[in-house]
Design a protein around this motif. Sequence first.
Motif, PDB file in Angstrom:
ATOM      1  N   ALA A   1       0.760   1.405 -10.575  1.00  0.00           N
ATOM      2  CA  ALA A   1       1.871   1.245  -9.638  1.00  0.00           C
ATOM      3  C   ALA A   1       1.532   0.240  -8.544  1.00  0.00           C
ATOM      4  O   ALA A   1       2.355  -0.626  -8.197  1.00  0.00           O
ATOM      5  CB  ALA A   1       2.234   2.598  -9.024  1.00  0.00           C
ATOM      6  N   LEU A   2       0.322   0.328  -7.992  1.00  0.00           N
ATOM      7  CA  LEU A   2      -0.083  -0.618  -6.946  1.00  0.00           C
ATOM      8  C   LEU A   2      -0.135  -2.041  -7.478  1.00  0.00           C
ATOM      9  O   LEU A   2       0.324  -2.982  -6.816  1.00  0.00           O
ATOM     10  CB  LEU A   2      -1.448  -0.211  -6.387  1.00  0.00           C
ATOM     11  CG  LEU A   2      -1.495   1.126  -5.631  1.00  0.00           C
ATOM     12  CD1 LEU A   2      -2.932   1.487  -5.311  1.00  0.00           C
ATOM     13  CD2 LEU A   2      -0.645   1.077  -4.372  1.00  0.00           C
ATOM     14  N   ARG A   3      -0.674  -2.207  -8.679  1.00  0.00           N
ATOM     15  CA  ARG A   3      -0.747  -3.545  -9.278  1.00  0.00           C
ATOM     16  C   ARG A   3       0.650  -4.097  -9.539  1.00  0.00           C
ATOM     17  O   ARG A   3       0.912  -5.287  -9.327  1.00  0.00           O
ATOM     18  CB  ARG A   3      -1.551  -3.473 -10.587  1.00  0.00           C
ATOM     19  CG  ARG A   3      -1.805  -4.835 -11.221  1.00  0.00           C
ATOM     20  CD  ARG A   3      -2.798  -4.717 -12.358  1.00  0.00           C
ATOM     21  NE  ARG A   3      -2.335  -3.822 -13.411  1.00  0.00           N
ATOM     22  CZ  ARG A   3      -2.858  -2.623 -13.665  1.00  0.00           C
ATOM     23  NH1 ARG A   3      -3.840  -2.160 -12.928  1.00  0.00           N
ATOM     24  NH2 ARG A   3      -2.397  -1.890 -14.649  1.00  0.00           N
ATOM     25  N   ARG A   4       1.554  -3.226  -9.968  1.00  0.00           N
ATOM     26  CA  ARG A   4       2.928  -3.674 -10.227  1.00  0.00           C
ATOM     27  C   ARG A   4       3.580  -4.187  -8.944  1.00  0.00           C
ATOM     28  O   ARG A   4       4.248  -5.236  -8.955  1.00  0.00           O
ATOM     29  CB  ARG A   4       3.739  -2.525 -10.823  1.00  0.00           C
ATOM     30  CG  ARG A   4       5.221  -2.826 -10.988  1.00  0.00           C
ATOM     31  CD  ARG A   4       5.910  -1.767 -11.815  1.00  0.00           C
ATOM     32  NE  ARG A   4       7.343  -1.747 -11.575  1.00  0.00           N
ATOM     33  CZ  ARG A   4       8.213  -1.004 -12.251  1.00  0.00           C
ATOM     34  NH1 ARG A   4       7.785  -0.223 -13.227  1.00  0.00           N
ATOM     35  NH2 ARG A   4       9.504  -1.024 -11.963  1.00  0.00           N
ATOM     36  N   LEU A   5       3.386  -3.484  -7.835  1.00  0.00           N
ATOM     37  CA  LEU A   5       3.986  -3.929  -6.578  1.00  0.00           C
ATOM     38  C   LEU A   5       3.356  -5.225  -6.084  1.00  0.00           C
ATOM     39  O   LEU A   5       4.061  -6.130  -5.606  1.00  0.00           O
ATOM     40  CB  LEU A   5       3.834  -2.838  -5.504  1.00  0.00           C
ATOM     41  CG  LEU A   5       5.061  -1.928  -5.335  1.00  0.00           C
ATOM     42  CD1 LEU A   5       5.310  -1.086  -6.582  1.00  0.00           C
ATOM     43  CD2 LEU A   5       4.907  -1.024  -4.116  1.00  0.00           C
ATOM     44  N   LEU A   6       2.032  -5.338  -6.212  1.00  0.00           N
ATOM     45  CA  LEU A   6       1.362  -6.562  -5.768  1.00  0.00           C
ATOM     46  C   LEU A   6       1.790  -7.757  -6.613  1.00  0.00           C
ATOM     47  O   LEU A   6       2.013  -8.861  -6.087  1.00  0.00           O
ATOM     48  CB  LEU A   6      -0.153  -6.376  -5.830  1.00  0.00           C
ATOM     49  CG  LEU A   6      -0.754  -5.393  -4.823  1.00  0.00           C
ATOM     50  CD1 LEU A   6      -2.244  -5.214  -5.097  1.00  0.00           C
ATOM     51  CD2 LEU A   6      -0.528  -5.866  -3.397  1.00  0.00           C
TER      52      LEU A   6
ATOM     53  N   ASP B   1       3.253 -15.052   8.734  1.00  0.00           N
ATOM     54  CA  ASP B   1       3.502 -15.797   7.495  1.00  0.00           C
ATOM     55  C   ASP B   1       3.240 -14.900   6.295  1.00  0.00           C
ATOM     56  O   ASP B   1       2.573 -13.861   6.388  1.00  0.00           O
ATOM     57  CB  ASP B   1       2.617 -17.043   7.432  1.00  0.00           C
ATOM     58  CG  ASP B   1       1.143 -16.688   7.436  1.00  0.00           C
ATOM     59  OD1 ASP B   1       0.583 -16.448   6.355  1.00  0.00           O
ATOM     60  OD2 ASP B   1       0.553 -16.629   8.545  1.00  0.00           O
ATOM     61  N   SER B   2       3.742 -15.328   5.164  1.00  0.00           N
ATOM     62  CA  SER B   2       3.694 -14.498   3.963  1.00  0.00           C
ATOM     63  C   SER B   2       2.277 -14.362   3.408  1.00  0.00           C
ATOM     64  O   SER B   2       1.929 -13.325   2.830  1.00  0.00           O
ATOM     65  CB  SER B   2       4.632 -15.059   2.892  1.00  0.00           C
ATOM     66  OG  SER B   2       4.322 -16.409   2.602  1.00  0.00           O
ATOM     67  N   GLN B   3       1.425 -15.370   3.548  1.00  0.00           N
ATOM     68  CA  GLN B   3       0.069 -15.287   3.012  1.00  0.00           C
ATOM     69  C   GLN B   3      -0.768 -14.250   3.746  1.00  0.00           C
ATOM     70  O   GLN B   3      -1.494 -13.466   3.131  1.00  0.00           O
ATOM     71  CB  GLN B   3      -0.605 -16.668   3.067  1.00  0.00           C
ATOM     72  CG  GLN B   3      -0.100 -17.650   2.016  1.00  0.00           C
ATOM     73  CD  GLN B   3      -0.362 -17.179   0.591  1.00  0.00           C
ATOM     74  OE1 GLN B   3      -1.272 -16.397   0.332  1.00  0.00           O
ATOM     75  NE2 GLN B   3       0.457 -17.652  -0.346  1.00  0.00           N
ATOM     76  N   SER B   4      -0.681 -14.239   5.080  1.00  0.00           N
ATOM     77  CA  SER B   4      -1.419 -13.229   5.833  1.00  0.00           C
ATOM     78  C   SER B   4      -0.853 -11.839   5.548  1.00  0.00           C
ATOM     79  O   SER B   4      -1.589 -10.844   5.489  1.00  0.00           O
ATOM     80  CB  SER B   4      -1.368 -13.535   7.330  1.00  0.00           C
ATOM     81  OG  SER B   4      -0.034 -13.563   7.798  1.00  0.00           O
ATOM     82  N   PHE B   5       0.457 -11.754   5.352  1.00  0.00           N
ATOM     83  CA  PHE B   5       1.095 -10.482   4.996  1.00  0.00           C
ATOM     84  C   PHE B   5       0.563  -9.984   3.662  1.00  0.00           C
ATOM     85  O   PHE B   5       0.192  -8.807   3.514  1.00  0.00           O
ATOM     86  CB  PHE B   5       2.615 -10.666   4.935  1.00  0.00           C
ATOM     87  CG  PHE B   5       3.378  -9.429   4.551  1.00  0.00           C
ATOM     88  CD1 PHE B   5       3.643  -8.437   5.484  1.00  0.00           C
ATOM     89  CD2 PHE B   5       3.830  -9.248   3.246  1.00  0.00           C
ATOM     90  CE1 PHE B   5       4.349  -7.284   5.135  1.00  0.00           C
ATOM     91  CE2 PHE B   5       4.531  -8.110   2.885  1.00  0.00           C
ATOM     92  CZ  PHE B   5       4.787  -7.129   3.829  1.00  0.00           C
ATOM     93  N   LEU B   6       0.480 -10.869   2.682  1.00  0.00           N
ATOM     94  CA  LEU B   6      -0.020 -10.498   1.360  1.00  0.00           C
ATOM     95  C   LEU B   6      -1.459 -10.007   1.446  1.00  0.00           C
ATOM     96  O   LEU B   6      -1.828  -9.007   0.815  1.00  0.00           O
ATOM     97  CB  LEU B   6       0.076 -11.697   0.416  1.00  0.00           C
ATOM     98  CG  LEU B   6      -0.481 -11.511  -1.005  1.00  0.00           C
ATOM     99  CD1 LEU B   6       0.218 -10.378  -1.731  1.00  0.00           C
ATOM    100  CD2 LEU B   6      -0.343 -12.809  -1.797  1.00  0.00           C
ATOM    101  N   SER B   7      -2.269 -10.664   2.249  1.00  0.00           N
ATOM    102  CA  SER B   7      -3.658 -10.264   2.402  1.00  0.00           C
ATOM    103  C   SER B   7      -3.763  -8.853   2.991  1.00  0.00           C
ATOM    104  O   SER B   7      -4.550  -8.015   2.520  1.00  0.00           O
ATOM    105  CB  SER B   7      -4.386 -11.269   3.294  1.00  0.00           C
ATOM    106  OG  SER B   7      -5.722 -10.869   3.516  1.00  0.00           O
ATOM    107  N   ARG B   8      -2.972  -8.569   4.004  1.00  0.00           N
ATOM    108  CA  ARG B   8      -2.987  -7.247   4.635  1.00  0.00           C
ATOM    109  C   ARG B   8      -2.478  -6.165   3.689  1.00  0.00           C
ATOM    110  O   ARG B   8      -3.008  -5.042   3.655  1.00  0.00           O
ATOM    111  CB  ARG B   8      -2.137  -7.272   5.903  1.00  0.00           C
ATOM    112  CG  ARG B   8      -2.648  -8.174   7.016  1.00  0.00           C
ATOM    113  CD  ARG B   8      -3.839  -7.550   7.724  1.00  0.00           C
ATOM    114  NE  ARG B   8      -3.508  -6.250   8.303  1.00  0.00           N
ATOM    115  CZ  ARG B   8      -2.845  -6.073   9.442  1.00  0.00           C
ATOM    116  NH1 ARG B   8      -2.424  -7.132  10.139  1.00  0.00           N
ATOM    117  NH2 ARG B   8      -2.606  -4.865   9.909  1.00  0.00           N
ATOM    118  N   VAL B   9      -1.462  -6.486   2.895  1.00  0.00           N
ATOM    119  CA  VAL B   9      -0.926  -5.510   1.937  1.00  0.00           C
ATOM    120  C   VAL B   9      -1.969  -5.193   0.875  1.00  0.00           C
ATOM    121  O   VAL B   9      -2.102  -4.030   0.448  1.00  0.00           O
ATOM    122  CB  VAL B   9       0.377  -6.029   1.298  1.00  0.00           C
ATOM    123  CG1 VAL B   9       0.822  -5.120   0.151  1.00  0.00           C
ATOM    124  CG2 VAL B   9       1.485  -6.114   2.344  1.00  0.00           C
TER     125      VAL B   9
END
Length: 346
Positions: free
Chosen positions: A96-101, A68-76
């Motif tokens: 750059a990292l903040r922009r992608l997140l 799921d997208s929430q677990s994906f976001l946490s791992r990223v």
Amino acid sequence: METMRWQDDCLVLLDQTLLPGEVRYIQCRDVDTVCAAIRRLAVRGAPAIGAAAAYGLALGARSLDCADSQSFLSRVREIADRLAATRPTAVNLHWALRRLLDKMTAALPATPQQLKELLLAEARAIYDEDYRANQAMGRHGAELLPEQAGVLTHCNAGALATAGFGTALGVIRAAHQQGKKIHVYADETRPLLQGARLTTWELLQEGIPVTLLTDNMAGYLMALGKVDAVIVGADRITRNGDVANKIGTYSVAVLAREHGIPFYVAAPLSTIDLSLASGQEIPIEQRAPEEVTCIGGVRVAPAGVEVWNPAFDVTPARLVTAIITERGVYRPPYTETLPALFAQDC
């Protein structure tokens, strides 16, 4: 010479630690390799680090298998934290990292696969935007240089430090392309000799006249009337115009002020950090003592000597004549002119 490229689901980085003697590329197929490359300066220069970190995050995300997208976001976010820890001073990396997140969070509830593609597209956008910004900086900054000028630069803020063209060297490159007779004086930039190894190499490739000097020769060169302007890059610029750049930059700025020489800083908007009021708040990276005690792997100092090795110093805004960005040239008071730059986006 490409500093980096995305090819076949792999980030390919030019190993700048080997220049000018050897041209070798690193195949980064996982985020650990990207982190190591940033940490050991295989890729260096604030804009280049930002672009490499963005690609590194996209690379790390592609290896995740989340339902799921929430677990994906946490791992990223965990991967982003690892990349952010590689080097603390250059704000472009964190930007750059903040922009992608932020881009990924705004896209929810997209699927993990959709988010993977979005991250890669945003990393490519950061890379492309940096190249265009450097060209714009070059055009704006070239106007500051007379038709014939001796220009001193410190460290390497050229194509190797960016997605291409360069910041400080981009200004020099643009002036040269306009037909101005520019002669560059490049400080060697101890302890890692980025000026000697990288800046002179870049300029020689393009036929731009360059003379190499040790860092402690700059003052005498200015006293002889050889320098008409100083141009450097930046790793972070605070709200008041204080500038963090490679160690030794502050000394050059003091010398330039003493000799009545303009001191210019060329940097993209991503290097300006309005969240910090002054340079006193900038975290300064401390690096290994071996960088000072050894040159080319050969020890030049006695074993056991204590070493202080900050990678950067801070040049106070009062010594900065102007800051060159992709949107134009900005002058003091920086507490007014720099925030106004970002107000244009509101």
